[in-house]
Design a protein around this motif. Structure first.
Motif, PDB file in Angstrom:
ATOM      1  N   GLY A  72     -14.661 -71.545  44.695  1.00 22.38           N
ATOM      2  CA  GLY A  72     -16.117 -71.544  44.685  1.00 22.38           C
ATOM      3  C   GLY A  72     -16.685 -70.674  43.575  1.00 22.38           C
ATOM      4  N   LYS A  73     -16.087 -69.522  43.394  1.00 19.49           N
ATOM      5  CA  LYS A  73     -16.565 -68.626  42.338  1.00 19.49           C
ATOM      6  C   LYS A  73     -16.266 -69.181  40.948  1.00 19.49           C
ATOM      7  CE  LYS A  73     -16.402 -64.409  45.108  1.00 19.49           C
ATOM      8  NZ  LYS A  73     -17.878 -64.264  45.094  1.00 19.49           N
ATOM      9  N   LEU A  74     -15.162 -69.931  40.829  1.00 23.78           N
ATOM     10  CA  LEU A  74     -14.818 -70.526  39.531  1.00 23.78           C
ATOM     11  C   LEU A  74     -15.860 -71.543  39.074  1.00 23.78           C
ATOM     12  CD1 LEU A  74     -10.953 -71.101  39.764  1.00 23.78           C
ATOM     13  CD2 LEU A  74     -12.167 -69.547  38.220  1.00 23.78           C
ATOM     14  N   LEU A  75     -16.576 -72.142  40.039  1.00 24.17           N
ATOM     15  CA  LEU A  75     -17.568 -73.152  39.674  1.00 24.17           C
ATOM     16  C   LEU A  75     -18.773 -72.567  38.934  1.00 24.17           C
ATOM     17  CD1 LEU A  75     -17.617 -75.562  42.740  1.00 24.17           C
ATOM     18  CD2 LEU A  75     -16.622 -75.917  40.494  1.00 24.17           C
ATOM     19  N   SER A  76     -18.868 -71.243  38.893  1.00 24.75           N
ATOM     20  CA  SER A  76     -19.908 -70.643  38.066  1.00 24.75           C
ATOM     21  C   SER A  76     -19.465 -70.529  36.607  1.00 24.75           C
ATOM     22  CB  SER A  76     -20.270 -69.250  38.595  1.00 24.75           C
ATOM     23  OG  SER A  76     -19.164 -68.369  38.489  1.00 24.75           O
ATOM     24  N   ARG A  77     -18.188 -70.861  36.354  1.00 30.64           N
ATOM     25  CA  ARG A  77     -17.637 -70.702  35.007  1.00 30.64           C
ATOM     26  C   ARG A  77     -17.114 -72.005  34.413  1.00 30.64           C
ATOM     27  NH1 ARG A  77     -16.765 -65.101  34.511  1.00 30.64           N
ATOM     28  NH2 ARG A  77     -16.867 -64.017  36.507  1.00 30.64           N
ATOM     29  N   ILE A  78     -16.635 -72.910  35.276  1.00 29.20           N
ATOM     30  CA  ILE A  78     -16.090 -74.176  34.787  1.00 29.20           C
ATOM     31  C   ILE A  78     -16.768 -75.337  35.509  1.00 29.20           C
ATOM     32  CG2 ILE A  78     -13.864 -73.125  34.257  1.00 29.20           C
ATOM     33  CD1 ILE A  78     -12.741 -74.418  36.749  1.00 29.20           C
ATOM     34  N   THR A  79     -16.552 -76.544  35.025  1.00 26.47           N
ATOM     35  CA  THR A  79     -17.188 -77.713  35.620  1.00 26.47           C
ATOM     36  C   THR A  79     -16.410 -78.196  36.842  1.00 26.47           C
ATOM     37  OG1 THR A  79     -15.921 -79.224  34.235  1.00 26.47           O
ATOM     38  CG2 THR A  79     -18.029 -78.439  33.363  1.00 26.47           C
ATOM     39  N   PRO A  80     -17.083 -78.872  37.781  1.00 27.26           N
ATOM     40  CA  PRO A  80     -16.381 -79.401  38.958  1.00 27.26           C
ATOM     41  C   PRO A  80     -15.257 -80.370  38.606  1.00 27.26           C
ATOM     42  CG  PRO A  80     -18.755 -79.435  39.312  1.00 27.26           C
ATOM     43  CD  PRO A  80     -18.540 -79.065  37.877  1.00 27.26           C
ATOM     44  N   ILE A  81     -15.456 -81.217  37.598  1.00 26.87           N
ATOM     45  CA  ILE A  81     -14.426 -82.180  37.248  1.00 26.87           C
ATOM     46  C   ILE A  81     -13.188 -81.475  36.692  1.00 26.87           C
ATOM     47  CG2 ILE A  81     -15.426 -82.577  34.956  1.00 26.87           C
ATOM     48  CD1 ILE A  81     -13.413 -85.061  37.154  1.00 26.87           C
ATOM     49  N   SER A  82     -13.380 -80.385  35.962  1.00 27.75           N
ATOM     50  CA  SER A  82     -12.235 -79.614  35.457  1.00 27.75           C
ATOM     51  C   SER A  82     -11.433 -79.022  36.611  1.00 27.75           C
ATOM     52  CB  SER A  82     -12.709 -78.507  34.522  1.00 27.75           C
ATOM     53  OG  SER A  82     -13.386 -79.035  33.401  1.00 27.75           O
ATOM     54  N   LEU A  83     -12.153 -78.488  37.598  1.00 28.73           N
ATOM     55  CA  LEU A  83     -11.480 -77.910  38.761  1.00 28.73           C
ATOM     56  C   LEU A  83     -10.764 -78.987  39.562  1.00 28.73           C
ATOM     57  CD1 LEU A  83     -10.965 -75.329  40.393  1.00 28.73           C
ATOM     58  CD2 LEU A  83     -13.078 -75.794  41.656  1.00 28.73           C
ATOM     59  N   ALA A  84     -11.392 -80.165  39.687  1.00 30.29           N
ATOM     60  CA  ALA A  84     -10.770 -81.270  40.431  1.00 30.29           C
ATOM     61  C   ALA A  84      -9.508 -81.755  39.732  1.00 30.29           C
ATOM     62  CB  ALA A  84     -11.765 -82.414  40.591  1.00 30.29           C
ATOM     63  N   ILE A  85      -9.533 -81.863  38.416  1.00 31.70           N
ATOM     64  CA  ILE A  85      -8.346 -82.298  37.667  1.00 31.70           C
ATOM     65  C   ILE A  85      -7.206 -81.307  37.864  1.00 31.70           C
ATOM     66  CG2 ILE A  85      -7.417 -82.618  35.346  1.00 31.70           C
ATOM     67  CD1 ILE A  85     -10.142 -83.792  34.554  1.00 31.70           C
ATOM     68  N   ALA A  86      -7.532 -80.020  37.764  1.00 33.55           N
ATOM     69  CA  ALA A  86      -6.503 -78.992  37.968  1.00 33.55           C
ATOM     70  C   ALA A  86      -5.921 -79.091  39.371  1.00 33.55           C
ATOM     71  CB  ALA A  86      -7.098 -77.605  37.729  1.00 33.55           C
ATOM     72  N   GLY A  87      -6.797 -79.301  40.367  1.00 28.39           N
ATOM     73  CA  GLY A  87      -6.325 -79.426  41.744  1.00 28.39           C
ATOM     74  C   GLY A  87      -5.407 -80.612  41.938  1.00 28.39           C
ATOM     75  N   CYS A  88      -5.747 -81.747  41.327  1.00 22.46           N
ATOM     76  CA  CYS A  88      -4.908 -82.947  41.438  1.00 22.46           C
ATOM     77  C   CYS A  88      -3.539 -82.740  40.801  1.00 22.46           C
ATOM     78  CB  CYS A  88      -5.604 -84.135  40.779  1.00 22.46           C
ATOM     79  SG  CYS A  88      -6.974 -84.817  41.724  1.00 22.46           S
ATOM     80  N   VAL A  89      -3.521 -82.145  39.629  1.00 26.79           N
ATOM     81  CA  VAL A  89      -2.251 -81.934  38.924  1.00 26.79           C
ATOM     82  C   VAL A  89      -1.359 -80.985  39.719  1.00 26.79           C
ATOM     83  CG1 VAL A  89      -1.194 -80.983  36.844  1.00 26.79           C
ATOM     84  CG2 VAL A  89      -3.227 -82.434  36.654  1.00 26.79           C
ATOM     85  N   ILE A  90      -1.941 -79.877  40.216  1.00 25.77           N
ATOM     86  CA  ILE A  90      -1.167 -78.916  41.008  1.00 25.77           C
ATOM     87  C   ILE A  90      -0.626 -79.571  42.272  1.00 25.77           C
ATOM     88  CG2 ILE A  90      -1.356 -76.829  42.424  1.00 25.77           C
ATOM     89  CD1 ILE A  90      -3.328 -75.765  40.314  1.00 25.77           C
ATOM     90  N   THR A  91      -1.475 -80.349  42.947  1.00 27.11           N
ATOM     91  CA  THR A  91      -1.051 -81.018  44.175  1.00 27.11           C
ATOM     92  C   THR A  91       0.070 -82.007  43.903  1.00 27.11           C
ATOM     93  OG1 THR A  91      -3.285 -80.816  45.090  1.00 27.11           O
ATOM     94  CG2 THR A  91      -1.825 -82.407  46.120  1.00 27.11           C
ATOM     95  N   ALA A  92      -0.057 -82.792  42.843  1.00 29.08           N
ATOM     96  CA  ALA A  92       0.967 -83.792  42.526  1.00 29.08           C
ATOM     97  C   ALA A  92       2.306 -83.137  42.210  1.00 29.08           C
ATOM     98  CB  ALA A  92       0.507 -84.651  41.348  1.00 29.08           C
ATOM     99  N   ILE A  93       2.281 -82.067  41.417  1.00 27.47           N
ATOM    100  CA  ILE A  93       3.527 -81.367  41.072  1.00 27.47           C
ATOM    101  C   ILE A  93       4.173 -80.779  42.316  1.00 27.47           C
ATOM    102  CG2 ILE A  93       4.465 -79.375  39.843  1.00 27.47           C
ATOM    103  CD1 ILE A  93       2.389 -79.893  37.652  1.00 27.47           C
ATOM    104  N   ALA A  94       3.360 -80.138  43.172  1.00 26.38           N
ATOM    105  CA  ALA A  94       3.894 -79.534  44.393  1.00 26.38           C
ATOM    106  C   ALA A  94       4.461 -80.593  45.327  1.00 26.38           C
ATOM    107  CB  ALA A  94       2.800 -78.732  45.097  1.00 26.38           C
ATOM    108  N   THR A  95       3.810 -81.746  45.397  1.00 30.01           N
ATOM    109  CA  THR A  95       4.263 -82.817  46.281  1.00 30.01           C
ATOM    110  C   THR A  95       5.595 -83.394  45.817  1.00 30.01           C
ATOM    111  OG1 THR A  95       1.968 -83.366  46.812  1.00 30.01           O
ATOM    112  CG2 THR A  95       3.624 -85.036  47.283  1.00 30.01           C
ATOM    113  N   VAL A  96       5.721 -83.620  44.529  1.00 29.36           N
ATOM    114  CA  VAL A  96       7.009 -84.073  43.986  1.00 29.36           C
ATOM    115  C   VAL A  96       8.094 -83.033  44.274  1.00 29.36           C
ATOM    116  CG1 VAL A  96       8.274 -84.579  41.870  1.00 29.36           C
ATOM    117  CG2 VAL A  96       5.992 -85.517  42.207  1.00 29.36           C
TER     118      VAL A  96
END
Length: 251
Positions: A72-96
C-alpha cells in the motif's frame, strides 16, 4: 454517502478495465489455490505432518496480510500496474518452485523449508496484485463501488472454485509438477493480455492515502484464512489416521 451506480452505466473503457482487473485476479486465485488437493499428498510422501501441512497453507495468507501494508505504501511511489506485474512475476516463479520442490526434493529437510519460503513469496505476490487491483478500481470507477467489488470478489471466488479440480486433473495426468507449471504459464499469459488495456495507467501514481487504505481490504480476509488454516492444522494433528489419501493410493 453517495449511492453506488450500476455497472450498466460504465463506459466502454471502464468495462474493459474492469474485465482486465478481474481476469488478473482470477488467474492469481487459480495459482494460489492449486496446493489444496496436491500438497497433503506429496507432503505425506516427504514425511511432513498434517499439522505442518496446515502451516504451509496458512503462511501464504499471513505473508499477504503483512506485506499488504508495504504494498500500500509503495503505491505512493510506483504505479499500480508496475506493482501488479511484479506480483505476477514473483507468484509465477514461486509457484514453479513449489512444483519442482515437490517433484525433486527427497525428504522433509529439503521439502519443508523450501516450500515455506515459496509459499511466503506466493502470498506476497498475491497481496501485490490484490492491492493494485483495488487501487485501480477505486481510482477509475469511484462511483461504482458496489458493482466493481461484486465483480472483483466473483472473479476471486471463481478462481478458488475451479483451481482444485483443474489441479487434480493435471496431477493425475503427469504428476505433482505439472499443475504448478501450467497455472504459472496461464498467469503470465493473462498478465500479458491485461497489460494492454492497463497500459494507459502508466505514469499515474495512487495517492498515499489510498495506499494506506487498500491493504485494509485484504488483511481481514488474509488473517481469517490464517486462523482457519491453523484450526484445520490442529484438527488434522489429532485425527492423523483419518486424512484421506485415496488419490495417492490410486496412482
Amino acid at each position: 454517502m453517495p449511492e453506488s451506480k450500476s455497472l450498466t452505466t460504465l463506459d466502454r473503457r471502464q468495462r474493459i478495465l474492469l474485465a482486465a482487473v478481474c481476469g488478473l485476479e482470477f488467474a492469481e486465485s487459480l495459482v494460489l489455490t492449486i496446493v489444496i488437493p496436491l500438497l497433503p499428498i506429496t507432503a505425506k510422501e516427504k514425511g511432513v505432518s498434517n499439522f505442518e501441512v496446515g502451516i504451509l497453507f496458512g503462511v501464504a495468507w499471513l505473508a499477504a496480510a503483512l506485506s499488504g501494508v508495504v504494498h500500500g505504501k509503495l503505491l505512493s511511489r510506483i504505479t499500480p500496474i508496475s506493482l501488479a506485474i511484479a506480483g505476477c512475476v514473483i507468484t509465477a516463479i514461486a509457484t514453479v518452485g513449489i512444483g519442482l520442490a515437490g517433484q525433486f526434493s527427497r525428504d522433509l529437510v529439503e521439502f519443508l523449508p523450501s516450500v515455506i519460503v515459496l509459499r511466503i513469496l506466493q502470498g506476497c505476490g498475491y497481496s501485490a496484485i490484490a492491492v493494485s487491483a483495488q487501487a485501480i478500481l477505486s481510482a477509475e470507477m469511484p462511483e461504482h463501488k458496489l458493482g466493481v467489488q461484486a465483480a472483483y470478489q466473483g472473479s476471486v471466488a471463481l478462481g478458488f472454485t475451479l483451481s482444485p479440480p483443474i489441479a487434480g486433473g493435471l496431477y493425475a495426468a503427469n504428476g505433482f509438477w505439472l499443475p504448478f507449471i501450467v497455472m504459472s504459464v496461464i498467469l503470465l499469459i493473462i498478465l500479458i493480455i491485461v497489460a494492454i488495456p492497463l497500459r494507459h495507467l502508466k505514469g499515474q501514481v495512487v495517492q498515499h492515502k489510498s495506499g494506506q487504505y487498500f491493504p485494509l481490504l485484504l488483511q481481514p480476509r488474509a488473517i481469517l484464512t490464517v486462523a482457519h488454516s491453523l484450526v484445520i492444522a490442529f484438527v488434522f494433528r489429532f485425527f492423523e489416521g483419518f486424512i484421506p489419501v485415496h488419490m495417492h493410493e490410486q496412482v
